[in-house]
Enzyme design. Structure first.
Site, PDB file in Angstrom:
ATOM      1  N   HIS A  31      -0.779 -28.399 -67.154  1.00  0.00           N
ATOM      2  CA  HIS A  31      -1.047 -27.235 -68.002  1.00  0.00           C
ATOM      3  C   HIS A  31       0.080 -26.241 -67.750  1.00  0.00           C
ATOM      4  O   HIS A  31       0.542 -26.073 -66.614  1.00  0.00           O
ATOM      5  CB  HIS A  31      -2.408 -26.609 -67.668  1.00  0.00           C
ATOM      6  N   ASP A  33       0.523 -23.093 -67.419  1.00  0.00           N
ATOM      7  CA  ASP A  33       0.515 -22.016 -66.410  1.00  0.00           C
ATOM      8  C   ASP A  33       0.829 -22.540 -65.012  1.00  0.00           C
ATOM      9  O   ASP A  33       1.003 -21.757 -64.080  1.00  0.00           O
ATOM     10  CB  ASP A  33      -0.830 -21.259 -66.430  1.00  0.00           C
ATOM     11  N   ASP A 179      -6.862 -26.055 -60.539  1.00  0.00           N
ATOM     12  CA  ASP A 179      -7.909 -25.971 -61.560  1.00  0.00           C
ATOM     13  C   ASP A 179      -8.909 -27.119 -61.433  1.00  0.00           C
ATOM     14  O   ASP A 179      -8.541 -28.294 -61.460  1.00  0.00           O
ATOM     15  CB  ASP A 179      -7.281 -26.016 -62.956  1.00  0.00           C
TER      16      ASP A 179
HETATM   17 ZN    ZN Z   1      -4.481 -23.148 -64.873  1.00  0.00          ZN
HETATM   18 ZN    ZN Z   2      -5.414 -26.280 -65.969  1.00  0.00          ZN
END
Ligand code: ZN
Ligand code: ZN
Length: 274
Positions: A31, A33, A179
């Site tokens: 992802h 970020d 995450d």
């Molecule tokens: Zn994230």
């Molecule tokens: Zn993520």
């Protein structure tokens, strides 16, 4: 370095962290970020004339992305970028050197996602030089004494190791849980670590939202810390909706009191050595 979001270079400059001190980069998942700052960082290192090798640990697809960008810009990095593909299973030692081991933990996110567990190796005991002199201990005994042996002097007197050495301190450990949905079994994998970073995207009233987006709440992060009996919990990855993070912190502290917020620029000491 663990994960490399867009602002990484700006923050490295801001906090006066030297690019060349980074030898290993671990990326948890793809992802944006968590990795969109990486290409810029690799590129800056190249432009700054870096020649020391750089180790990158991530899923194979990241190397595909990097290779594509390098190929299309006809860039040949001046340094050796050594890629270590991370497979999607837990408990694999992906890096080991004289100081520490790094082990993966598979997380439960929308796309494959890995946590990293850093464990320092036990260090030999430290010699007390004045004692070496006092008992006239020859140099060739030093390494045995560092490893806990006693010393026998010329008269057959045993000098116990505790009198000759001091401990180098307890090996430190740090777990980075990126995450993820709440995963109870993570508590076993991070059991007793000195410092646990666990994401806490939402407060607990948004548990449904957390589940739908494969994230965790403050209470869930703190529950993992409590079940794992870690020393300290740092929570982060807060949803942008929270302008004031104190209620989030208070909520986590109800379950696990020794919790802190991962605010930009904060330094956390991992079990400071005495
Ligand atoms: Zn994230
Ligand atoms: Zn993520």
């Amino acid at each position: 370095m663990i994960d490399c979001g867009e602002g990484t270079q700006t923050q490295l400059v801001r906090y006066k962290l030297k690019y060349n001190r980074i030898g290993h980069i671990f990326i948890s998942h793809l992802h944006g970020d968590h990795y969109l700052g990486l290409m810029g960082l690799l590129s800056t290192m190249h432009l700054q004339g870096r020649t020391t090798e750089l180790h990158l640990f991530a899923q194979q697809e990241l190397m595909d992305i990097i290779e594509l960008q390098l190929r299309l810009s006809q860039t040949v990095l001046r340094y050796n970028l050594i890629f270590h593909p991370v497979k999607n299973y837990s408990g694999t030692v992906i890096h080991e050197d004289e100081d520490l081991t790094v082990t993966t933990m598979v997380l439960n996110h929308r796309i494959p996602c890995t946590g990293f567990l850093f464990r320092e190796k036990p260090k030999p005991r430290k010699l007390l030089i004045n004692k070496m002199k006092q008992y006239n201990i020859p140099f060739q005994f030093f390494s045995g004494i560092k490893n806990g042996e006693n010393f026998e002097d010329d008269f057959g007197k045993i000098i116990p190791n505790e009198e000759l050495t001091v401990s180098s301190g307890k090996p430190r450990s740090y777990a980075f849980c990126s995450d993820t949905l709440y995963m109870e079994q993570l508590a076993d994998e991070v059991k007793n670590v000195d410092l646990l970073y666990h994401e806490s995207t939402f407060m607990h009233d948004l548990l449904d939202r957390a589940k739908a987006t494969f994230h965790s709440t403050s209470i869930e992060a703190a529950t993992i810390a409590m079940k794992a009996s870690v020393t300290k919990l740092v929570i982060g990855h807060f949803s942008a909706r929270y302008k004031d993070l104190l209620p989030m912190l208070e909520e986590a502290k109800m379950v696990f009191p020794n919790t802190e917020l991962a605010i930009e620029g904060t330094k956390f000491i991992v079990n400071e050595k005495k």
